[in-house]
Design a protein around this motif. Structure first.
Motif, short mmCIF file in Angstrom:
data_model
loop_
_atom_site.label_atom_id
_atom_site.label_comp_id
_atom_site.label_asym_id
_atom_site.label_seq_id
_atom_site.Cartn_x
_atom_site.Cartn_y
_atom_site.Cartn_z
N ASP A 49 2.03 18.45 3.64
CA ASP A 49 1.11 17.33 4.02
C ASP A 49 0.11 16.91 3.07
O ASP A 49 -0.31 16.04 2.96
CB ASP A 49 0.48 17.61 5.53
N PRO B 260 0.73 -1.21 0.04
CA PRO B 260 -0.04 0.10 0.10
C PRO B 260 0.79 1.22 0.11
O PRO B 260 1.96 1.14 0.13
CB PRO B 260 -0.66 -0.16 1.45
N GLY B 261 0.21 2.38 -0.33
CA GLY B 261 1.02 3.66 -0.22
C GLY B 261 0.91 3.94 1.21
O GLY B 261 -0.18 3.45 1.99
N ARG B 262 2.07 4.53 1.87
CA ARG B 262 2.15 4.66 3.21
C ARG B 262 3.01 5.70 3.95
O ARG B 262 4.03 6.00 3.09
CB ARG B 262 2.45 3.42 3.84
N ARG C 227 1.50 15.09 0.56
CA ARG C 227 2.29 13.80 0.99
C ARG C 227 0.74 12.98 0.88
O ARG C 227 0.79 11.82 0.40
CB ARG C 227 2.37 13.95 2.27
N GLU C 228 -0.53 13.34 1.37
CA GLU C 228 -1.50 12.54 1.51
C GLU C 228 -1.97 12.20 -0.09
O GLU C 228 -2.27 11.07 -0.11
CB GLU C 228 -2.74 13.26 2.24
N ILE D 174 0.58 9.38 -1.33
CA ILE D 174 0.31 8.17 -0.44
C ILE D 174 -0.61 7.48 -1.08
O ILE D 174 -0.89 6.24 -1.30
CB ILE D 174 0.42 8.44 0.98
N PHE E 69 1.94 5.11 -2.88
CA PHE E 69 3.35 5.32 -2.84
C PHE E 69 3.86 5.08 -1.35
O PHE E 69 3.23 5.81 -0.60
CB PHE E 69 3.79 6.66 -3.48
#
Lengths: 527, 568
Positions: B379, A261-263, B382-383, B386, B390
């Motif tokens: 942020d 997963p993306g994390r 980033r969200e 993700i 990623f």
């Protein structure tokens, strides 16, 4: 699919649960101690040939069935020509009928009809003539001969129709004379195409294995699977065809396939938690640069220019250019006066000659307090609370406990009510909120820029006694030259030990690990 | 700060009391000391001292003095500071020519005590810790200890040409001139740097032309070797700061006195003016009284402490206190020069009373907690990334030109480099982040594919126009790596990100040595380049020892934010 075959054979309950409806249908045909062959399976299990082949493959792989014997079997099917003859009779019968129904029917009439191919016409006429069933009379007319001999062709037609009905007939199931007819007609006859196709195939006979025998009664007991749904489809939902049917049970205990997963990076996740917690406590974020001059990194913090930590063996200096262009007014003058004689701060100062060039020397930021110094000089809010999570650099041999760059979490609190006891109060808040620690102890400490200075030790619920941070009240020699006339707490939290325990790593270099597998699989417990 | 080894027994003898280890640990708070370890067989305690302005505490005698004073109230008078001159041992005569080299010196004699093993060990340790840490590796001050019996006063402190004088230094049998010592003696190799570029070197020499030492490098073997059983010592300090020279002499004098020695003063005669005049008696109490208004204590501590209690607390911590109404005059002891401001005395009051005796009070004023715009924006990005599947990475910012330039096919770009390099691997700050992601790929070829990784972090971009010659910029890079990694799929990630950020962008085909020609583009928003995207060039992959295709993009998050905020 991989997990599907990983079922342990000794676990018969598991196997039954994992059986596909097609497999169940096949097992229903079996009886204990008896063998069943492929042909029986197709008819008795009422499934298609291809489904049977697939399901048998699975059952053999699972060691539920075994192969007893194999025989080669011939079967008969219709060719395309045969299919045509089944629909509209063989040419011989059709021509005979036309002659019988139309007196004066001639060769020209036969050749003119479009429903039989010319090669079939000449072949059929030839045979009928040879057998004496028809005759050609002068003028090209055709007449009926010995009609009784026609029964041979009626027999062929019956055979064609019979094969058509069953789609496939075992050669050995037919009487010998019919077998001869078929063998005669399966080859090319003159220019015409064959009517029958003879197929050879391997027929296997199966019986239940020991495991099969063990699970078979339970399979029978469950009852015949009737149209179980394996995958619910959009079509079923549209037409409602799922109604009244049951869903095949899955073996939900099988391991699922792996996904990545993306994390968030686990350490960044930790820092995010800290940052949100500080914001919740009323702290405002401040940011600074990776490169600083000595002035903001040290002079402004009242660290004398001869301080032992201001050495090429303690911090990294920039190669080129060596000096920053200037130092912001009026701070250079005020800070240098303070170092030399105390300036306006009520201090006697360090009593040495301040070197303005050394103050401009460029370096990699060695402490997050440099960010605080710039905030103090930038007209901060009063009362005000600030924090930064700043990357810092130290000239240290890199090993399990020292990294070449690392994060420092620190900040300041400005206000008229700041004093030694509110300093302890703030640290108590950190102990409770950041470390969830109810027991804590304050120790005298030393930082060049604070007086008094405190070290906070807490009893972490899981880690036991640990040092959580250091703090103090900025010396007036720091705050007054930067234009701040209220007391200011400077604090720093050392959370790496907590983070490393939560991340289960024992080498600080692993915080910035390049091992993707480790980063992906790392699990953390923050609360 | 220094960690020292002391014997528990020695400490207890000096204090005159015995302690459990736990009690000692608690008492060490008085000296900002932390017990790092104790070996019962050798009775050895390792103590870390954190206060870099209190060299008087970096020794067994100093720790004992502070604890004993607090526990017993008994402080020695150290009368030798106020001597009438009857116990003067002699003079040290300073030459004018030393003024620009190492201008200050001082010394005293300690007599009437046989030097025993433990005393010698402690003396050497104190000498080393003080001259190394406090003396900046002997540059600011250095210490010499001699057998007094071998010295004929007056002693001369002067500058000589390196070839003009020879003596046998400690550790050598042969006579060497000063140049030889700098070049060949181990101490010369270590500390010779201090004298670099000087035409003349300092020398201490007595009236019979016996060399005492060549400060700050090495003592003479003949005069400057102290052995167990010696009963008379001469202690000398030279340096470039007279306050430090006097302070350290005071520390060494009280240490020896605490072990029972008589201290005999010496007189230093300068040909030039100093902060303390031309003639200075050593040891010398140069401390001055500091006014301490009671209200200052209240303000710093946050509670009113009774004036009598304040006096007791300061007194038991070693200060001399005189009361004048609501103001106190406090004189620190002569071995301390760290009291610069009343706040320093406030801390001593708090330590003397014990930190645990103060009740914490929560700061009560209202403040608003908030993240910076840059952090909120970062942020948000980033969200989104993700959410695109990623895995986030964090990397070191201090890396190398090899990684951020050469492996990437770049040569000319300027980066921030370290002057005092410890290791080539940590010699330059990264100016972009894609190399950080390639570093992960290099180490992770065994990890389940596909690899989708990204990093949001700081980089230092050279900028000659800025005051600090570089700017710190937040950047974000994302990379995909698997057997069929290509431009289009990483473009989809960028496209999705920019869609959610509500930012129009376009790609302009370009050339960049890190990427395959014709498969690289500059990311533009309006007229500004905000990043780049492409398939990583096989040359770069090979340089990183990567055997998997990689496609990546990188954006300047600060610049994006600037544009984002300019276009509501």
């Amino acid at each position: 699919m991989k997990g599907y075959f990983q079922v342990k054979t000794e676990d018969s309950g598991n196997i039954i649960d994992s059986l596909h409806p097609l497999e169940l249908k096949i097992l229903f045909v079996f009886q204990a101690g008896k063998t069943v062959d492929d042909n029986v399976l197709v008819t008795e299990a009422s499934i298609e040939q291809s489904q049977k082949d697939m399901a048998i493959g699975w059952l053999l792989a699972k060691d539920v069935l075994s192969v007893d014997s194999e025989v080669v079997e011939k079967t008969v099917t219709l060719t395309e020509t045969g299919e045509r003859y089944a629909d509209s009779k063989i040419p011989e019968l059709r021509i005979f009928q036309s002659i019988k129904d139309n007196p004066g029917y001639s060769m020209a009439d036969v050749k003119g009809r479009g429903d039989i191919e010319p090669t079939e016409i000449s072949s059929a006429i030839g045979i009928l003539k040879d057998k004496g069933i028809i005759r050609v009379v002068p003028g090209g007319k055709l007449e009926i001969g010995d009609e009784s001999l026609l029964s041979e062709f009626e027999g062929v037609q019956r055979l064609v129709n019979a094969v058509k009905d069953k789609a496939e007939i075992r050669l050995s199931d037919l009487p010998e004379n019919e077998q001869t007819v078929i063998e005669g007609l399966h080859r090319k006859r003159g220019k015409t195409k064959g009517v029958f196709r003879i197929n050879e195939k391997v027929i296997r006979t199966y019986s239940l294995t020991e495991l099969g025998g063990k699970i078979h009664p339970a399979v029978l007991q469950r009852g015949r699977p009737v149209d179980e749904i394996s995958q619910l489809t959009p079509q079923m939902l549209k037409d409602g065809s799922w109604g009244g049917k049951s869903f095949r049970k899955y073996n939900i205990t099988l391991p699922p396939p792996r996904i990545t997963p993306g994390r968030k990076h686990p350490y960044k996740e930790f820092l995010d938690n800290v940052k949100y917690k500080l914001v919740a406590m009323g702290f405002e974020e401040m940011r600074g640069g990776l490169v600083e001059n000595e002035f903001w990194n040290m002079d402004a913090l009242y660290m004398p220019q001869f301080h032992p930590a201001r050495d090429i063996h303690d911090v990294y200096y920039v190669k080129e250019p060596r000096l920053s262009k200037d130092i912001e007014d009026p701070f250079q003058v005020k800070v240098s006066e303070t170092h030399q004689s105390g300036g306006e701060t009520g201090s006697r100062g360090w009593k040495y000659l301040f070197d303005a060039d050394k103050a401009r020397r460029l370096m990699l930021r060695s402490q997050g307090t440099a960010v605080s110094a710039r905030t103090l000089a930038g007209n901060p809010k009063i009362p005000g609370k600030y924090f930064s999570i700043a990357r810092c650099f130290r000239y240290e041999q890199v090993d399990a406990t020292h990294a070449q760059d690392f994060f420092q979490i620190e900040g300041i609190v400005l206000g008229e009510d700041i004093n030694f006891r509110t300093l302890l109060g703030l640290l108590e808040l950190f102990a409770l909120e950041v470390a969830k620690a109810k027991e804590m102890e304050f120790f005298p400490a030393y930082f060049p820029f604070t007086e008094p200075s405190v070290e906070l030790h807490v009893r972490h619920p899981r880690l036991g006694w640990m040092e959580l941070g250091g703090a103090g009240i900025f010396r007036p020699e720091v705050t007054i030259p930067l234009g701040v006339n209220v007391p200011v707490i400077a604090w720093g939290l050392g959370l790496d030990r907590m983070a490393m325990v939560a991340l289960d790593i024992h080498d600080i270099r692993d915080i910035f690990s390049a091992d993707l597998d480790m980063i992906r699989t790392k699990r953390v417990q923050w609360v | 700060m220094p960690t020292i080894s002391i014997k528990k027994k020695d400490l207890e003898t000096l204090i005159g009391l015995q302690f459990s280890l736990n009690d000692l640990e608690r008492h060490l708070q008085l000296v900002k000391g932390e017990l790092k370890g104790y070996v019962a067989e050798t009775d050895e305690m390792r103590v870390e001292l954190s206060d870099s302005n209190r060299p008087d505490l970096w020794c067994c005698e100093g720790i004992a003095r502070q604890i004993k004073g607090k526990l017993t109230g008994a402080w020695k008078d150290y009368e030798f500071f106020y001597s009438d001159g009857t116990n003067k041992i002699g003079q040290i005569v300073v030459s004018e020519d030393i003024r620009d080299i190492r201008p200050y010196v001082g010394g005293f004699a300690a007599t009437g005590i046989p030097v025993d093993e433990e005393m010698l060990v402690q003396m050497i340790q104190t000498q080393e810790k003080i001259s190394e840490v406090f003396g900046s590796k002997r540059r600011r001050i250095s210490i010499g200890i001699y057998n007094l019996a071998k010295i004929k006063f007056p002693v001369y402190y002067k500058a000589v040409r390196p070839e003009d004088i020879s003596f046998a230094p400690l550790g050598f049998d042969e006579k060497m001139n000063l140049q030889d010592i700098v070049e060949r003696h181990p101490k010369g190799e270590t500390y010779g740097e201090i004298l670099r570029g000087m035409a003349k070197y300092p020398i201490l020499i007595d009236s019979k032309d016996n060399v005492l030492s060549f400060p700050p490098i090495i003592n003479s073997r003949e005069v400057g070797e102290v052995k167990v059983g010696d009963t008379e010592l001469f202690v000398e300090v030279t340096g470039i700061d007279i306050r430090l020279v006097l302070l350290i002499l005071n520390v060494l004098a009280v240490n020896l006195h605490d072990r029972g020695a008589n201290i005999n003063i010496a007189e230093v005669l300068y040909p030039y003016e100093t902060e303390f005049g031309k003639t200075i008696c050593i040891p010398n109490d140069f401390t001055e009284p500091l006014p301490l208004p009671l209200k200052d204590i209240d303000k710093v501590i946050g509670e009113g402490i009774d004036i009598e209690e304040v006096i007791t607390l300061l007194d038991s911590y070693g200060h001399w206190v005189k009361r004048a109404g609501d103001e106190l005059q406090v004189t620190p002891p002569p071995y301390r020069d760290d009291i610069m401001h009343p706040v320093d005395l406030c801390e001593d009051i708090a330590i003397s009373r014990g930190y645990s005796s103060f009740n914490p009070v929560m700061p009560s004023q209202m403040t608003v907690g908030v993240l910076s715009d840059a952090e909120v924006f970062a942020d948000q990005i980033r969200e989104y990334i993700i959410g695109s599947g990623f895995q986030e990475i964090i990397s070191n910012i201090l890396t190398s030109k090899e990684d951020v330039l050469y492996k990437m096919g770049l040569e000319q770009e300027k980066v921030v480099e370290v002057d005092n390099i410890m290791s080539q691997s940590y010699s330059a700050l990264r100016q972009w982040l894609i190399p950080s992601l390639l570093r992960v790929e290099t180490a992770s070829s065994e990890s389940f594919y596909p690899h989708k990784i990204f990093e949001m972090g700081e980089a230092a971009v050279s900028d000659e126009t800025s005051n600090l010659a570089s700017r710190t910029v937040i950047k974000c890079a994302a990379m995909m790596s698997h057997p069929a990694a290509n431009f289009s799929e990483i473009h989809s990630i960028l496209e999705t990100l920019m869609y959610y950020l509500q930012m129009d962008y376009r790609l302009v085909p370009g050339e960049h040595p890190s990427f395959i020609g014709g498969r690289m583009g500059w990311i533009y928003t309006g007229k500004d380049v905000v990043g780049l995207i492409g398939e990583v060039h096989p040359k770069a992959l090979t340089a990183w020892e990567i055997h998997m295709p990689c496609s990546a993009f990188e954006v300047d998050v600060d610049k994006l934010l600037e544009i984002y905020q300019a276009n509501p």
